[in-house]
Design an enzyme around this catalytic site. Structure first.
Site, PDB file in Angstrom:
ATOM      1  N   ALA A 173       0.826  -1.210   0.000  1.00  0.00           N
ATOM      2  CA  ALA A 173       0.000   0.000   0.000  1.00  0.00           C
ATOM      3  C   ALA A 173       0.860   1.261   0.000  1.00  0.00           C
ATOM      4  O   ALA A 173       0.600   2.213  -0.734  1.00  0.00           O
ATOM      5  CB  ALA A 173      -0.935  -0.002   1.206  1.00  0.00           C
ATOM      6  N   LYS A 174       1.901   1.279   0.832  1.00  0.00           N
ATOM      7  CA  LYS A 174       2.766   2.451   0.906  1.00  0.00           C
ATOM      8  C   LYS A 174       3.471   2.710  -0.419  1.00  0.00           C
ATOM      9  O   LYS A 174       3.567   3.858  -0.880  1.00  0.00           O
ATOM     10  CB  LYS A 174       3.791   2.257   2.027  1.00  0.00           C
ATOM     11  N   LEU A 175       3.967   1.640  -1.063  1.00  0.00           N
ATOM     12  CA  LEU A 175       4.624   1.817  -2.357  1.00  0.00           C
ATOM     13  C   LEU A 175       3.624   2.295  -3.411  1.00  0.00           C
ATOM     14  O   LEU A 175       3.960   3.135  -4.250  1.00  0.00           O
ATOM     15  CB  LEU A 175       5.289   0.508  -2.788  1.00  0.00           C
TER      16      LEU A 175
END
Length: 300
Positions: A173-175
């Site tokens: 999700a962060k990427l």
């Protein structure tokens, strides 16, 4: 609020220190560690008890937060002999807030599992200003019961925690979010170059963008610095290049087509090569201006 629940914070950098400071301000005793003596001294001014070694910094702490720059730092910190995982007590919770690769995170997960430590992957979305105001968003994956335990402390520096699953979902999700931010920076650069070619005033176009259908929080946040041509870094071009490398590695490993990520990685390589690596990532506009033959606008 006053509590006897001690918290450890490892990594007191641009994001780590304001997050740890908010925990301390809420009444939690916070023990801190950083390789920089300057950051440790600064932390003590904000009510954090600084320790010279990992073992003493996590002693008696049920929650241990980490904020470090990259895979190498994470693996060195956690997996080395005498490192963080060996120092933490069984039954404690490791909350890792950095942007790192899925592979590095999975190695940490395997190591903590042998020690009876719960592992929350919890990268945050936001910048130092959001960290100072407690309005970061946390993407979290790992044991749900460990998140429930950590939430009261995390509420001091985040506005929301999004639990996404039991494994490495938060890393993906962060990427994905950082890919959107990088591409948005490139999109803004191209749109602003087109507007300048069309003889639209710099500030007028920025105001229009912020008030248009594409006026996302990111666009609005960057409007004033761009008006002033202020590229003081909240998240540098070099850091964005590092994250794009993680994004490309993740996407290639999973068979995801990411041509926009590849294009933006080349743009940030150009920025770094032309001396803008430590500028804010929004300096991507320099790349498009140079390719378009547009002169630089003087800073006000």
């Amino acid at each position: 609020m006053t509590t006897t629940n001690k918290v450890a914070w490892i990594g007191l950098g641009k994001l780590g220190l304001p997050m740890a400071t908010r925990i301390a301000a809420a009444g939690y005793p916070v023990q801190g560690f950083d390789l920089s003596a300057e950051r440790m001294t600064l932390a003590e001014q904000f009510g954090i008890t600084a320790h010279d070694d990992l073992a003493s910094s996590v002693e008696g702490c049920g929650l241990v937060f980490v904020s470090i720059p990259d895979d190498r730092a994470l693996l060195g910190l956690t997996l080395a002999s005498g490192g963080l995982i060996e120092a933490m007590a069984p039954g404690s919770v490791l909350v890792e807030t950095s942007t790192v690769s899925i592979e590095a995170s999975a190695r940490v997960a395997a190591a903590v599992g042998t020690r009876g430590i719960a592992y929350l992957r919890s990268p945050v979305s936001g910048n130092p200003v959001a960290a100072e105001s407690g309005t970061l968003s946390a993407m979290v994956s790992g044991p749900r019961e460990a998140l429930d335990e950590a939430v009261p402390v995390m509420n001091t520096f985040t506005k929301a925690q999004y639990w996404l699953g039991d494994d490495e979902q938060a890393r993906y999700a962060k990427l994905a979010i950082n890919l959107m931010i990088a591409v948005s920076a490139g999109m803004m650069g191209e749109a602003l170059a087109m507007a300048r070619k069309g003889n639209i005033g710099w500030e007028a176009m920025l105001d229009l963008m912020a008030d248009s259908a594409v006026g996302s929080p990111m666009v609005k946040y960057k409007t004033q610095p761009l008006k002033e041509r202020d590229f003081t870094s909240t998240f540098s071009a070099a850091q964005m290049a590092k994250d794009l490398d993680l994004i490309l590695g993740c996407a290639h490993g999973d068979g995801v087509a990411v041509p926009l990520a590849a294009q933006m990685r080349e743009a940030y390589s150009s920025l770094i090569g032309t001396g803008h690596g430590e500028d804010d990532y929004i300096a991507a506009i320099h790349h498009t201006e140079r390719l378009s033959g547009l002169p630089a606008i003087e800073r006000k």
